[in-house]
Enzyme design. Structure first.
Site, PDB file in Angstrom:
ATOM      1  N   HIS A 107       0.819  -1.207   0.000  1.00 42.28           N
ATOM      2  CA  HIS A 107       0.000   0.000   0.000  1.00 42.28           C
ATOM      3  C   HIS A 107       0.857   1.262   0.000  1.00 42.28           C
ATOM      4  O   HIS A 107       0.476   2.271  -0.562  1.00 42.28           O
ATOM      5  CB  HIS A 107      -0.985  -0.023   1.173  1.00 42.28           C
ATOM      6  N   ARG A 126     -15.118   2.134  -3.031  1.00 48.51           N
ATOM      7  CA  ARG A 126     -15.043   0.835  -2.358  1.00 48.51           C
ATOM      8  C   ARG A 126     -15.346   1.003  -0.875  1.00 48.51           C
ATOM      9  O   ARG A 126     -14.838   1.941  -0.248  1.00 48.51           O
ATOM     10  CB  ARG A 126     -13.642   0.247  -2.547  1.00 48.51           C
ATOM     11  N   GLU A 139     -11.052 -10.883  -5.625  1.00 48.44           N
ATOM     12  CA  GLU A 139      -9.657 -10.923  -5.179  1.00 48.44           C
ATOM     13  C   GLU A 139      -9.390 -12.123  -4.281  1.00 48.44           C
ATOM     14  O   GLU A 139      -8.243 -12.415  -3.956  1.00 48.44           O
ATOM     15  CB  GLU A 139      -9.265  -9.616  -4.484  1.00 48.44           C
ATOM     16  N   ASN A 155      -3.935  -7.590  -7.101  1.00 46.54           N
ATOM     17  CA  ASN A 155      -2.916  -7.529  -6.039  1.00 46.54           C
ATOM     18  C   ASN A 155      -3.152  -8.625  -5.010  1.00 46.54           C
ATOM     19  O   ASN A 155      -2.231  -9.326  -4.600  1.00 46.54           O
ATOM     20  CB  ASN A 155      -2.946  -6.179  -5.316  1.00 46.54           C
ATOM     21  N   ASP A 156      -4.416  -8.736  -4.585  1.00 47.76           N
ATOM     22  CA  ASP A 156      -4.733  -9.764  -3.606  1.00 47.76           C
ATOM     23  C   ASP A 156      -4.994 -11.115  -4.261  1.00 47.76           C
ATOM     24  O   ASP A 156      -4.648 -12.156  -3.692  1.00 47.76           O
ATOM     25  CB  ASP A 156      -5.945  -9.343  -2.758  1.00 47.76           C
ATOM     26  N   CYS A 209      -8.653  -3.834 -11.389  1.00 48.10           N
ATOM     27  CA  CYS A 209      -8.234  -2.606 -10.698  1.00 48.10           C
ATOM     28  C   CYS A 209      -6.950  -2.808  -9.895  1.00 48.10           C
ATOM     29  O   CYS A 209      -6.508  -1.893  -9.205  1.00 48.10           O
ATOM     30  CB  CYS A 209      -9.340  -2.077  -9.799  1.00 48.10           C
TER      31      CYS A 209
HETATM   32  C1  PEP Z   1      -6.268  -5.515  -5.175  1.00 47.30           C
HETATM   33  O1  PEP Z   1      -6.215  -6.318  -4.254  1.00 47.30           O
HETATM   34  O2  PEP Z   1      -5.882  -5.752  -6.338  1.00 47.30           O
HETATM   35  C2  PEP Z   1      -6.792  -4.150  -4.948  1.00 47.30           C
HETATM   36  C3  PEP Z   1      -7.000  -3.324  -5.930  1.00 47.30           C
HETATM   37  O3  PEP Z   1      -7.026  -3.787  -3.643  1.00 47.30           O
HETATM   38  P1  PEP Z   1      -5.902  -3.312  -2.585  1.00 47.30           P
HETATM   39  O4  PEP Z   1      -4.635  -3.140  -3.354  1.00 47.30           O
HETATM   40  O5  PEP Z   1      -6.434  -2.058  -1.991  1.00 47.30           O
HETATM   41  O6  PEP Z   1      -5.891  -4.454  -1.647  1.00 47.30           O
HETATM   42 MG    MG Z   2      -7.249  -5.952  -2.395  1.00 43.00          MG
END
Ligand code: PEP
Ligand code: MG
Length: 576
Positions: free
Chosen positions: A190, A333, A433, A456-457, A504
């Site tokens: 993050h 979100r 995710e 990402n997750d 995303c």
């Molecule tokens: C993800 O997990 O891809 C996402 C966009 O959420 P974050 O990066 O805030 O966990």
């Molecule tokens: Mg995420």
């Protein structure tokens, strides 16, 4: 002497500046004593350091203005309060006078004593104060060892540290830090996401940088390649200048695409939405011609404060995002807090053994009385000012979607009864995710209006690879056949059921993945505004027909090497 460190580029940009070294706040300081006649000198040293930290914080407080002033200001006020604590100060003096300890060791003893008191408290909020104590004591220690008077306030510094918390980044930038080199971290953390949002060059995983770089050393940092050079020589300086020129040239070239469509060579328009965390991101997204906001992360509203934002405060923030996009869709979100980005209010548990698998995202929203309803009310009220879509993170089951849907229904009728002007329909979507959500999508796709794949997750959970663990290297990567297949399946099912699907995660914002995502059938990207024009440029060099034709070969790839080979053959090269 010149030395090169190789890390990973986490936020682009080149910087040349002097190192501001921040040692980790581990405080493993060995016990050392001073001679009896050195006590006064040691006390003077300590008080000079405390005074310098005090005035530095004061100067920063005065300089702060704009959107971040409130948030960062509160954080600074708290630190100033700790620094003025009579018990802390008297205790330090006593230790030096009576125990003949060095100022460093006295700081360590006081830190451990106060930390033990806080750590023993039941209240999560008070326990979280240990971090603040570490930061304050760490600042004083840094000031004790600063050779160069005023170094902390030096504009143009490059911070060299172990890790940096997302909440600190804006403060560091306000202090004049122009780049960050961390020995830990990952480009998908993050902090990295926020650094890109702030356009702050950021290198992670630069191992040994802390041991080998001294405060005041001159560094050249390349946030794209992750290369850091200490004491750059003439060739390095030439490279830095060349990079800076190249960046300026590329910016000019990309800026010409601001008003151009994101259209493939065969005439298909791809939707580019923006990921946003701040008002500045929203303004930039608008100026770049983003189709809307595809992911507004609300957790930043909940961090760095001691109480939760109430409905009105949330409403005002969401309304302003909606107004800032002048009629383009805004996807907000619901809260995605968890022990990985625990807040100060004590809402998220701080000490979960396995935060990524813990009470985070929608799980936390559903577990805390009133949390979801308050946020939904604020979001639905904002829909009276322009199109709002609500996106729910970390969903893994049909039950969760149905519970949120029922809550949304209740909120909509309540608000109507109360006489609020709200949209006729507020679309509800889920993040995909958690692998279970992707695999069981058929079971709940009818309950949602749209989907957004959080790579990402998804990558972290599918490959059992922590997104923040630098040691895993390439193990954490979307270039795995299982990831590609799952993304393709979600897109395909969404299209078959008429539900828009976006990606995303950070993958959507990296132009090297653009052809691959087009091949997998993606028609909506949501990405940080900082790379929107690059992705648009890439799209404008791709033929959708050619990418779709090449999709079977991509999906047949059995390993990373074959996926990379496919990417090399289909990179829709951008020349000049
Ligand atoms: C993800 O997990 O891809 C996402 C966009 O959420 P974050 O990066 O805030 O966990
Ligand atoms: Mg995420």
């Amino acid at each position: 002497m010149r030395q090169v460190f190789h890390g990973h580029g986490a936020a682009r940009g080149s910087a040349l500046g002097r190192a501001r070294v921040r040692l980790p706040a581990t405080f493993d300081i060995t016990e050392e004593h001073i001679a009896a006649d050195a006590v006064e000198v040691e006390l003077d040293r300590l008080h000079a350091a405390i005074d310098s930290v005090r005035s530095e914080m004061h100067a920063l407080r005065v300089r702060l203005h704009g959107a971040l002033a409130h948030e960062v200001g509160e954080f600074l006020d708290l630190h100033a309060l700790l620094l003025d604590d009579p018990e802390l100060l008297q205790g330090l003096d006593d230790l030096i006078r009576a125990g003949h300890y060095t100022a460093d060791y006295a700081l360590k003893l006081q830190r451990d004593r106060i930390a033990a008191v806080f750590q023993a408290m039941d209240d999560a909020y008070f326990r979280s104060r240990v971090e603040d104590i570490d930061q304050v004591i760490g600042r004083v220690r840094a000031a004790l060892h600063r050779h160069d008077a005023g170094a902390e306030g030096r504009a143009g510094d490059i911070l060299v540290c172990e890790t940096v918390a997302p909440a600190e980044l804006a403060q560091l930038q306000a202090q004049g830090v122009m780049a960050i080199v961390a020995t830990g971290g990952s480009p998908l953390s993050h902090s990295a996401i926020l650094a890109r949002s702030l356009h702050l060059p950021f290198v992670v995983g630069a191992s040994h940088a802390l041991q080998r770089i001294n405060d005041g050393d001159v560094l050249s940092v390349d946030g794209s390649t992750g290369m850091v050079v200490r004491d750059p020589d003439a060739a390095d300086l030439r490279d830095h200048r060349a990079r800076a020129r190249e960046q300026a040239r590329e910016r000019r070239q990309l800026n010409r695409l601001r008003r151009e469509p994101s259209r493939t060579t065969d005439g298909v328009d791809i939707k580019l939405y923006a990921n946003a965390e701040s008002r500045e991101d929203v303004a930039e997204a608008h100026a770049l011609g983003a189709a809307g906001v595809g992911l507004y992360r609300t957790e930043f509203l909940f961090l760095q404060r001691n109480e939760l934002p109430d409905e009105d405060e949330q409403f005002r923030v969401y309304r302003d995002v909606v107004l800032g996009m002048t009629g383009r869709a805004v996807t907000i979100r619901t809260l995605d807090l968890g022990a990985d980005k625990a807040d100060r209010s004590g809402l998220a548990l701080r000490h979960e053994p396995n935060p990524a698998l813990g009470l985070r995202g929608v799980r936390l929203s559903l577990a805390r009385e009133g949390l979801l309803e308050t946020q939904l009310r604020a979001l639905v009220r904002a829909s009276g000012y322009g199109p709002v879509r609500i996106l729910v993170p970390m969903v893994c089951s049909r039950e969760e979607v149905r519970t949120v849907r029922a809550s949304l229904k209740r909120v909509v009728s309540q608000l109507r009864r109360e006489g609020h002007e709200i949209a006729d329909h507020v679309p509800l979507g889920t993040m995909i995710e958690v692998p279970a959500a992707a695999l069981a999508l058929r079971g709940f796709i009818d309950e949602v209006d749209f989907l957004s794949i959080g790579t990402n997750d998804l990558v972290q959970y599918l490959l059992a690879a922590d997104r923040n663990n630098e040691a895993l290297g390439e193990l954490y990567s979307p270039l795995h056949p299982a990831v590609l297949r799952l993304i393709r399946d979600v897109i395909r099912l969404g299209q078959a059921r008429g539900k828009p699907v976006a990606v995303c995660g950070e993958m959507a914002g990296d132009p090297i993945f653009t052809p691959l995502l087009l091949a997998l059938g993606l028609a909506e990207f949501s990405l940080h505004p900082g790379t929107l024009l690059e992705v648009r440029r890439k799209i404008r060099h791709c033929s959708l027909v050619a990418m779709r034709k090449a999709a079977p070969a991509l999906l047949r790839a059995r390993d990373r090497a074959s996926i990379l080979a496919w990417m090399r053959t289909h990179d829709c090269a951008v020349d000049g």
